[in-house]
Design a protein around this motif. Structure first.
Motif, PDB file in Angstrom:
ATOM      1  N   LEU A  10      -8.855  -0.319   4.561  1.00 18.73           N
ATOM      2  CA  LEU A  10      -9.639   0.513   3.663  1.00 18.73           C
ATOM      3  C   LEU A  10      -8.723   1.254   2.701  1.00 18.73           C
ATOM      4  O   LEU A  10      -7.501   1.234   2.828  1.00 18.73           O
ATOM      5  CB  LEU A  10     -10.473   1.497   4.476  1.00 18.73           C
ATOM      6  CG  LEU A  10     -11.538   0.857   5.391  1.00 18.73           C
ATOM      7  CD1 LEU A  10     -12.284   1.928   6.139  1.00 18.73           C
ATOM      8  CD2 LEU A  10     -12.487  -0.020   4.605  1.00 18.73           C
ATOM      9  N   VAL A  11      -9.333   1.903   1.725  1.00 21.34           N
ATOM     10  CA  VAL A  11      -8.564   2.569   0.678  1.00 21.34           C
ATOM     11  C   VAL A  11      -7.669   3.642   1.289  1.00 21.34           C
ATOM     12  O   VAL A  11      -8.137   4.470   2.077  1.00 21.34           O
ATOM     13  CB  VAL A  11      -9.525   3.207  -0.344  1.00 21.34           C
ATOM     14  CG1 VAL A  11      -8.754   3.903  -1.436  1.00 21.34           C
ATOM     15  CG2 VAL A  11     -10.428   2.145  -0.930  1.00 21.34           C
ATOM     16  N   PRO A  12      -6.368   3.650   0.993  1.00 26.11           N
ATOM     17  CA  PRO A  12      -5.498   4.695   1.531  1.00 26.11           C
ATOM     18  C   PRO A  12      -5.901   6.066   1.023  1.00 26.11           C
ATOM     19  O   PRO A  12      -6.300   6.225  -0.127  1.00 26.11           O
ATOM     20  CB  PRO A  12      -4.107   4.287   1.022  1.00 26.11           C
ATOM     21  CG  PRO A  12      -4.358   3.430  -0.160  1.00 26.11           C
ATOM     22  CD  PRO A  12      -5.648   2.703   0.121  1.00 26.11           C
ATOM     23  N   THR A  13      -5.799   7.064   1.889  1.00 25.37           N
ATOM     24  CA  THR A  13      -6.242   8.410   1.533  1.00 25.37           C
ATOM     25  C   THR A  13      -5.215   9.168   0.712  1.00 25.37           C
ATOM     26  O   THR A  13      -5.505  10.235   0.173  1.00 25.37           O
ATOM     27  CB  THR A  13      -6.535   9.216   2.808  1.00 25.37           C
ATOM     28  OG1 THR A  13      -5.346   9.247   3.610  1.00 25.37           O
ATOM     29  CG2 THR A  13      -7.658   8.566   3.603  1.00 25.37           C
ATOM     30  N   THR A  14      -4.009   8.641   0.598  1.00 20.49           N
ATOM     31  CA  THR A  14      -2.950   9.367  -0.098  1.00 20.49           C
ATOM     32  C   THR A  14      -2.645   8.803  -1.467  1.00 20.49           C
ATOM     33  O   THR A  14      -1.821   9.355  -2.183  1.00 20.49           O
ATOM     34  CB  THR A  14      -1.658   9.342   0.740  1.00 20.49           C
ATOM     35  OG1 THR A  14      -1.283   7.977   0.958  1.00 20.49           O
ATOM     36  CG2 THR A  14      -1.869  10.035   2.073  1.00 20.49           C
ATOM     37  N   LYS A  15      -3.259   7.671  -1.822  1.00 18.67           N
ATOM     38  CA  LYS A  15      -2.913   7.032  -3.099  1.00 18.67           C
ATOM     39  C   LYS A  15      -4.154   6.428  -3.733  1.00 18.67           C
ATOM     40  O   LYS A  15      -4.859   5.650  -3.105  1.00 18.67           O
ATOM     41  CB  LYS A  15      -1.869   5.937  -2.858  1.00 18.67           C
ATOM     42  CG  LYS A  15      -1.223   5.430  -4.132  1.00 18.67           C
ATOM     43  CD  LYS A  15      -0.103   4.459  -3.801  1.00 18.67           C
ATOM     44  CE  LYS A  15       0.639   4.025  -5.052  1.00 18.67           C
ATOM     45  NZ  LYS A  15       1.710   3.066  -4.782  1.00 18.67           N
ATOM     46  N   LEU A  16      -4.416   6.796  -4.961  1.00 19.65           N
ATOM     47  CA  LEU A  16      -5.557   6.254  -5.669  1.00 19.65           C
ATOM     48  C   LEU A  16      -5.187   4.942  -6.332  1.00 19.65           C
ATOM     49  O   LEU A  16      -4.033   4.711  -6.674  1.00 19.65           O
ATOM     50  CB  LEU A  16      -6.051   7.248  -6.729  1.00 19.65           C
ATOM     51  CG  LEU A  16      -6.513   8.618  -6.197  1.00 19.65           C
ATOM     52  CD1 LEU A  16      -7.000   9.466  -7.355  1.00 19.65           C
ATOM     53  CD2 LEU A  16      -7.584   8.462  -5.152  1.00 19.65           C
ATOM     54  N   LEU A  17      -6.188   4.088  -6.540  1.00 19.91           N
ATOM     55  CA  LEU A  17      -5.929   2.794  -7.159  1.00 19.91           C
ATOM     56  C   LEU A  17      -5.400   2.941  -8.574  1.00 19.91           C
ATOM     57  O   LEU A  17      -4.574   2.154  -9.025  1.00 19.91           O
ATOM     58  CB  LEU A  17      -7.210   1.957  -7.172  1.00 19.91           C
ATOM     59  CG  LEU A  17      -7.777   1.573  -5.797  1.00 19.91           C
ATOM     60  CD1 LEU A  17      -9.058   0.797  -5.988  1.00 19.91           C
ATOM     61  CD2 LEU A  17      -6.779   0.776  -5.000  1.00 19.91           C
ATOM     62  N   ARG A 158     -12.986   4.364 -12.532  1.00 18.75           N
ATOM     63  CA  ARG A 158     -12.154   3.172 -12.439  1.00 18.75           C
ATOM     64  C   ARG A 158     -11.709   2.900 -11.007  1.00 18.75           C
ATOM     65  O   ARG A 158     -11.515   1.746 -10.615  1.00 18.75           O
ATOM     66  CB  ARG A 158     -10.947   3.313 -13.372  1.00 18.75           C
ATOM     67  CG  ARG A 158     -11.363   3.435 -14.828  1.00 18.75           C
ATOM     68  CD  ARG A 158     -10.209   3.733 -15.744  1.00 18.75           C
ATOM     69  NE  ARG A 158      -9.315   2.599 -15.860  1.00 18.75           N
ATOM     70  CZ  ARG A 158      -8.293   2.553 -16.712  1.00 18.75           C
ATOM     71  NH1 ARG A 158      -8.060   3.574 -17.501  1.00 18.75           N
ATOM     72  NH2 ARG A 158      -7.522   1.502 -16.787  1.00 18.75           N
ATOM     73  N   ASP A 159     -11.522   3.936 -10.210  1.00 18.83           N
ATOM     74  CA  ASP A 159     -11.151   3.722  -8.812  1.00 18.83           C
ATOM     75  C   ASP A 159     -12.280   3.034  -8.049  1.00 18.83           C
ATOM     76  O   ASP A 159     -12.049   2.085  -7.294  1.00 18.83           O
ATOM     77  CB  ASP A 159     -10.805   5.061  -8.156  1.00 18.83           C
ATOM     78  CG  ASP A 159      -9.545   5.680  -8.732  1.00 18.83           C
ATOM     79  OD1 ASP A 159      -8.619   4.921  -9.036  1.00 18.83           O
ATOM     80  OD2 ASP A 159      -9.504   6.907  -8.897  1.00 18.83           O
TER      81      ASP A 159
END
Length: 582
Positions: A10-17, A158-159
């Motif tokens: 899943l999407v990492p909580t520390t880095k946005l796409l 965009r994310d």
């Protein structure tokens, strides 16, 4: 059997796409000011990804072999004991999206992104929950739209768009591999630009507006050429090939009459930033020298010019070959048509394969009634409904051959009755259709029947692989029903209707879905008519009438009386041979 791809993290909580693409300031990526604080925690992104995955799995549940949950209130389309045509055993593990309050499955179901609540919009249960719990964001489950209760509208970010596109790609890979387990597909690896790469792209890139959109001068009844050139220019595969300098007129070894060089110069002119109409004199002269049939200022057929131009570009390509050609024309337009002839005496099937660059479809004009003639209604209104799907159905429908047209090699009988059926063995990245409006049998005439065509075309049911899946599905259903009528036990009416309804339907395979990008129309009579075109550029439709370029709507495009249609694959296949070499 190929296995489905493993679930990505899943999407990492520390880095946005967005940080992978545009390091630094991210304010431009936020379409909604209420998202910024919530995105830093990352939980809302992970929740959106899980819900988008669930929504896409539910949408393609039959192809993936997933049933509804064991809820007696909601019907199931399959039973747990059934076996799908691809050999998958379905499992009852996917619940139907329904409102938590009223249990309805209709009325735009929203899932809260900040808790586990699911509510309907029609009954205002989703709005009530947002107000009582002060939860701002929800996802509309059917289309994965992001809704903000403070903005009171769907918002773009965009994310979230990147997450959704990633889940769509993953879902399409699963469906394709399960429905076509024999196809070899290299694993798609997403590339993210780092800080240095992103900085180099931003500093070295200069965006010019309106490039690629330009009118063409009519140089004396050359509208037939102008519409074909416009379709070439707006063809995504040809555009990518020539704009990447894979055929350079400066480095070409051909001295004269090279159509590849003419195409390169044409793209150079269209992407030079000049807005005034361009006169393709050099292209016309080269075509005259290469094809004597097209020489002169008489009106020509656009389809004949299209085929001649493809042949000339192929002939001058450095990689041109008679068989398994890898030139840009064959990589873009070439497909393989399979013809199956079935002997009605012994059921022997003889297959033949023919290469094609386009598909020509017959039209069937509807006869006008005498009552309509008396009332004086127009031809357009008297013509009955017809569609591209109808034309393709007739094109691929079994045709009975005469007794003198087929000799069976298995049963040794001459003059045996047989049926012939066409299907697409290899489907090209770009599909070009000609609707045969011009007749020459009983004198020259034009068919004015309006043909309905879609903006998105599913070619699955017309492919050879889909026909095999359909036969396997029918055989599996007959086995579950206790055998077919061939075994002597007749089927019950309910099982027969179920078998016919399911066997006639073919689940769409994502690699066979096409999007319309160009349309050619012909107005007027056969010898004195005029060609115009519609083309899609940067997501917008434009009307192209020689030097005139104007904005158009999709409704205008779909309402036009098309002569030629151009579709491009929504998901392009990898070049497996070259990919494995790399």
């Amino acid at each position: 059997m190929s296995t489905a791809p493993t679930s990505p993290p899943l999407v990492p909580t520390t880095k946005l796409l967005t940080q992978d693409f545009f390091p630094g300031d991210h304010s431009a990526s936020h379409g909604c000011p209420h998202l910024k604080s919530l995105k830093k925690a990352g939980e809302i992104l992970s929740n959106y990804q899980l819900l988008a995955r669930y929504s896409l799995h539910f949408k393609h549940r039959i192809a993936l072999g997933i049933l509804y949950s064991k809820d007696k209130k909601r019907p199931r389309s399959l039973e747990a004991s059934d076996t799908l045509a691809n050999g998958i055993k379905p499992t009852p593990q996917l619940p139907t999206p329904a409102c938590t309050t009223c249990d309805t499955t209709l009325g735009r179901i929203h899932a809260c992104l900040q808790c586990v609540f699911i509510g309907c919009w029609k009954g205002e249960h989703a709005q009530t929950h947002a107000q009582e719990k002060s939860h701002i964001f929800s996802m509309e489950l059917s289309r994965c739209g992001l809704y903000c209760s403070h903005c009171k509208d769907f918002v773009h970010d965009r994310d979230f768009e990147g997450i959704y596109n990633g889940e769509v790609l993953r879902n399409f890979e699963m469906v394709s591999m399960l429905q076509e387990p024999g196809q070899k597909r290299p694993r798609y690896i997403k590339w993210h630009a780092g800080n240095k790469e992103a900085a180099a792209i931003k500093s070295g890139t200069r965006l010019k507006s309106c490039q690629g959109l330009r009118g063409l001068r009519n140089m004396g009844s050359t509208c037939f050429m102008n519409v074909i050139l416009q379709c070439f220019i707006h063809n995504p595969l040809l555009r990518g090939y020539f704009l990447s300098d894979q055929h350079s007129s400066k480095r070409c070894e051909e001295k004269n009459e090279c159509m590849g060089c003419e195409m390169d110069q044409l793209f150079t002119q269209f992407y030079s930033g000049v807005k005034s109409p361009y006169g393709p004199c050099s292209f016309l002269h080269t075509m005259w020298m290469s094809s004597s049939d097209l020489a002169g200022y008489a009106q020509q057929d656009a389809h004949e010019f299209f085929i001649s131009a493809l042949n000339q570009i192929h002939a001058k390509s450095p990689s041109a070959k008679l068989h398994h050609c890898s030139c840009v024309i064959h990589k873009t337009f070439a497909g393989v048509l399979q013809s199956d002839v079935t002997c009605l005496n012994c059921a022997n099937v003889t297959s033949a394969f023919d290469p094609i660059l386009d598909i020509s479809l017959d039209l069937r004009p509807t006869k006008r009634s005498k009552l309509h003639k008396v009332r004086g209604l127009s031809d357009e209104r008297n013509d009955g409904p017809n569609s591209l799907a109808d034309c393709l159905d007739r094109y691929t429908h079994p045709e009975k051959l005469g007794t003198n047209e087929y000799n069976c090699s298995k049963c040794g009988k001459t003059g045996q009755e047989a049926t012939k059926q066409l299907s697409m063995k290899v489907i090209p990245p770009v599909l070009s259709f000609q609707l045969k409006r011009f007749e020459h049998s009983m004198g020259a005439s034009k068919i004015e029947t309006k043909i309905k065509f879609p903006a998105q075309l599913d070619m699955t049911q017309y492919t050879t692989s889909a026909r095999k899946l359909k036969k396997n599905k029918l055989a599996a259903l007959q086995k579950l029903n206790g055998g077919s009528s061939e075994g002597g036990s007749p089927s019950t009416p309910s099982s027969t209707s179920s078998t016919s309804s399911i066997s006639s339907s073919v689940d769409p395979i994502p690699t066979y879905v096409y999007n319309l990008f160009a349309v050619i129309n012909h107005q007027g009579k056969m010898d004195t008519g005029h060609y115009t075109a519609f083309a899609k550029h940067r997501g917008e439709w434009f009307s192209l009438d020689d030097h005139k370029v104007s904005l158009a709507t999709q409704k205008e495009v779909l309402d036009s009386k098309a002569y030629m249609l151009f579709y491009v694959k929504q998901n392009l296949d990898y070049d497996f041979v070259n990919a494995t070499k790399d």
